[in-house]
Design an enzyme around this catalytic site. Structure first.
Site, mmCIF file in Angstrom:
data_model
loop_
_atom_site.group_PDB
_atom_site.id
_atom_site.type_symbol
_atom_site.label_atom_id
_atom_site.label_comp_id
_atom_site.label_asym_id
_atom_site.label_seq_id
_atom_site.Cartn_x
_atom_site.Cartn_y
_atom_site.Cartn_z
ATOM 1 N N HIS A 1 0.863 -1.183 0.000
ATOM 2 C CA HIS A 1 0.000 0.000 0.000
ATOM 3 C C HIS A 1 0.902 1.236 0.000
ATOM 4 O O HIS A 1 2.023 1.195 0.509
ATOM 5 C CB HIS A 1 -0.841 -0.052 1.286
ATOM 6 C CG HIS A 1 -1.899 1.002 1.417
ATOM 7 N ND1 HIS A 1 -1.611 2.300 1.750
ATOM 8 C CD2 HIS A 1 -3.246 0.932 1.282
ATOM 9 C CE1 HIS A 1 -2.752 2.983 1.820
ATOM 10 N NE2 HIS A 1 -3.751 2.177 1.537
ATOM 11 N N LYS B 1 -10.765 -0.665 10.454
ATOM 12 C CA LYS B 1 -10.988 -1.821 9.579
ATOM 13 C C LYS B 1 -11.424 -3.050 10.380
ATOM 14 O O LYS B 1 -11.680 -4.098 9.799
ATOM 15 C CB LYS B 1 -9.709 -2.148 8.797
ATOM 16 C CG LYS B 1 -9.317 -1.104 7.746
ATOM 17 C CD LYS B 1 -8.187 -1.621 6.899
ATOM 18 C CE LYS B 1 -7.382 -0.526 6.218
ATOM 19 N NZ LYS B 1 -8.116 0.233 5.208
ATOM 20 N N CYS C 1 -4.862 2.698 -3.557
ATOM 21 C CA CYS C 1 -3.629 3.190 -2.924
ATOM 22 C C CYS C 1 -2.490 2.200 -3.112
ATOM 23 O O CYS C 1 -1.689 1.971 -2.194
ATOM 24 C CB CYS C 1 -3.833 3.496 -1.441
ATOM 25 S SG CYS C 1 -5.091 4.733 -1.138
ATOM 26 N N ASP D 1 2.983 -4.700 7.778
ATOM 27 C CA ASP D 1 1.751 -3.938 7.603
ATOM 28 C C ASP D 1 0.596 -4.937 7.749
ATOM 29 O O ASP D 1 0.319 -5.713 6.837
ATOM 30 C CB ASP D 1 1.737 -3.268 6.224
ATOM 31 C CG ASP D 1 0.395 -2.601 5.922
ATOM 32 O OD1 ASP D 1 -0.534 -2.724 6.742
ATOM 33 O OD2 ASP D 1 0.281 -1.972 4.848
ATOM 34 N N GLN E 1 -4.673 -5.469 6.804
ATOM 35 C CA GLN E 1 -5.673 -6.346 6.206
ATOM 36 C C GLN E 1 -5.715 -7.713 6.874
ATOM 37 O O GLN E 1 -6.594 -8.518 6.573
ATOM 38 C CB GLN E 1 -5.394 -6.522 4.702
ATOM 39 C CG GLN E 1 -5.463 -5.236 3.893
ATOM 40 C CD GLN E 1 -6.863 -4.647 3.837
ATOM 41 O OE1 GLN E 1 -7.856 -5.329 4.073
ATOM 42 N NE2 GLN E 1 -6.939 -3.360 3.541
#
Lengths: 150, 412
Positions: free
Chosen positions: B125, B227, B369, B201, B204
């Site tokens: 991202h 999220k 993104c 990261d 997700q």
């Protein structure tokens, strides 16, 4: 809620599937400008060839959604043959229809220039997120005219 | 272990259980963007503001002490959720982007020099690309990139070469475009062997399955509250204690200091030194409630639900549209999460999204993104349908119905 028929008029789909004046022009004599919409990734390149003060050819390259592509296609037809002043007046008129104040002319009412096929894009106003798609080619053309003038 | 009962569960989500409009209920397929909120979160935040709101870390009265306890309780809750060794390893940030920037910028300025190597991947991202590019411009660090295989997985064939001499590996646990679930533990093990610090990261991945940062063997990870059913305005940076100790704070101000004199200052211990100013107290209470909600469901069940729904979605879309649909990323649901980016006929994603909106189907259309990845996919944009606990097969069926009409409108 406005219906999709307000957005996807037949003439818009026709210009989308059969875009007019697609391609590139030799630079020079033409000038080119690149525009993109960072939100959706649409990219457009507008080529303008002038003969003195008159737009003799416009070509459109790049890719985008049906609204940005059909708007570019119709614009290329509508601009051809106009003087640069007439082109800027039409640009102002179109952005006025899109409910966008043009920075340079914000206080001036738009001239009542016939829009022809471009009227079909009026429905875009009911879908505010798509207005940026419709005006992408026009803003890019404005850059091309500016660079031709400078 | 019983499957998630979606019909019962959506009663917890006011937007999803609201009365239909024009006969259509909301079909929310944009949770990789941001998730919907259950009553448990909305009510916890409202109740806290109505009944026990006060300042944190500043005042001696009981209301203030209780507010501080709520904030620190949320920190403790996050630590347990991801199996951090201690609540002191949890830093609250404005969002995950803020967390990724804090590490990239502060670590680079303190520990990296011109020519030092940071390894990223082609599926990152922008939030895990641009901060490093800024440090490339500022310090002269070298960026190396893990490429992708044709089916959208990390191509690890030359990983050891890429990691040779590297100072940092910063990589996503799951692609927000392809859905690919990366082998984080293997990546961290190999990076550590090469002497690199590892940042994951996890935006997700944390909302969608069990997370054990110690089992990963990572040094840091970042994720966001919004999220995972929680409120916006709050992100999490987890870092192993010794890494956080070596990370200078970026923002100075109140709360983050130990002492301030006219000739200088000293910092508070971690994690407080990274939390200048008044913290996101209400948001932390909301995140705490979101984690309680998810843990009650069980993160293994969440993962099972999404894997099976992803399988159903891939099978159903492929059966309905065949070659007219191209779903990016691995085709095996075991290798991916519930993020389905696709191209549909020759239709532009913006147009697809617009038509889906008529069916009250919410999808993302755009570059997500991740423009470097989009260039690799040779797409300016894709349509992305992303799944969560409140989605069921019915939602996929409405998606198929809406996509069919998109094809009709454009006469393809």
């Amino acid at each position: 809620m406005p219906g999709l028929e307000d957005l996807y008029r037949e003439i818009i789909l026709d210009h989308y599937k059969n875009p007019r004046n697609r391609g590139q022009l030799e630079v020079p004599p033409a000038v080119r400008a690149d525009g993109h919409n960072p939100l959706c990734g649409d990219e457009i390149t507008v080529f303008v060839e002038l003969d003195g003060d008159r737009v003799v050819r416009v070509a459109i390259d790049g890719q985008g959604c049906s609204i940005s592509q059909s708007s570019a296609s119709m614009m290329s037809q509508a601009m051809t043959g106009r003087t640069t002043d007439e082109a800027r007046a039409l640009l102002h008129r179109f952005k006025h229809m899109m409910s966008i104040a043009d920075h340079d002319h914000s206080d001036e009412p738009a001239e009542d220039i016939p829009l022809g096929d471009l009227e079909a894009l009026q429905g875009v106003v009911k879908f505010p997120v798509r207005i940026k798609c419709a005006v992408l080619a026009w803003n890019t053309l404005a850059q091309a005219l500016d660079s031709a003038a400078s | 272990m019983a499957a998630i009962d979606v019909d019962a569960l959506i009663q917890d989500f006011p937007l999803l259980s609201a009365a239909p409009e024009d006969g259509r209920r909301l079909v929310y397929l944009d949770s990789a963007n941001t998730s919907q909120k259950p009553n448990a979160v909305i009510d916890a935040m409202g109740r806290f503001m109505r009944e026990s709101y006060g300042p944190i870390n500043r005042s001696a009265y009981r209301l203030a002490a209780a507010a501080t306890d709520a904030y620190e309780g949320a920190r403790n809750r996050v630590a347990r959720f991801i199996n951090a060794a201690s609540a002191d390893e949890i830093v609250f940030t404005r969002n995950a982007t803020d967390a990724l920037n804090l590490f990239a910028q502060s670590w680079s300025r303190a520990h990296l020099r011109r020519g030092d190597v940071v390894v990223l991947s082609h599926m990152e991202h922008h939030a895990n690309i641009v901060p490093w590019q800024m440090m490339h411009d500022e310090i002269g660090i070298e960026l190396r990139w893990i490429p992708l295989t044709d089916d959208g997985q990390l191509d690890l064939a030359n990983l050891d070469d890429l990691l040779d001499g590297a100072s940092v590996l910063a990589v996503t646990a799951m692609s927000n475009v392809l859905g690919t679930i990366n082998p984080v533990a293997e990546l961290c093990t190999r990076a550590r062997a090469a002497g690199a610090v590892t940042m994951v990261d996890a935006c997700q991945s944390v909302p969608h399955g069990p997370t054990d940062v110690q089992a990963w063997g990572a040094d840091l990870c970042a994720f966001s509250s919004h999220k995972m059913l929680g409120p916006t305005g709050l992100g999490v940076l987890w870092g192993r204690a010794e890494i956080l100790e070596a990370l200078p704070p970026m923002i100075g101000g109140g709360n983050m200091i130990d002492d301030v004199r006219l000739d200088g200052y000293s910092c508070a211990p971690v994690p407080t030194r990274f939390e200048a100013g008044t913290g996101q107290l209400v948001e932390a209470v909301g995140l705490n409630a979101a984690i309680d909600y998810l843990d009650t469901l069980g993160m293994d069940r969440v993962r099972d639900h999404e894997r099976e729904l992803t399988r159903y979605a891939i099978d159903t879309l492929t059966a309905a549209f065949g070659d007219d649909i191209t779903i990016h990323g691995p085709s095996d649901p075991e290798l991916r999460g519930g993020v389905l980016s696709f191209a549909f006929r020759d239709l532009h994603p913006h147009d697809v999204s617009q038509i889906l909106d008529e069916y009250r189907v919410c999808v993302r259309a755009g570059h997500h993104c991740a423009k470097p990845l989009m260039r690799i996919l040779e797409a300016n944009a894709t349509v992305r349908a992303s799944l969560y606990i409140y989605n069921g097969p019915d939602d996929i069926d409405v998606l198929v119905e809406a996509l069919s009409s998109a094809g009709d409108i454009f006469g393809f």
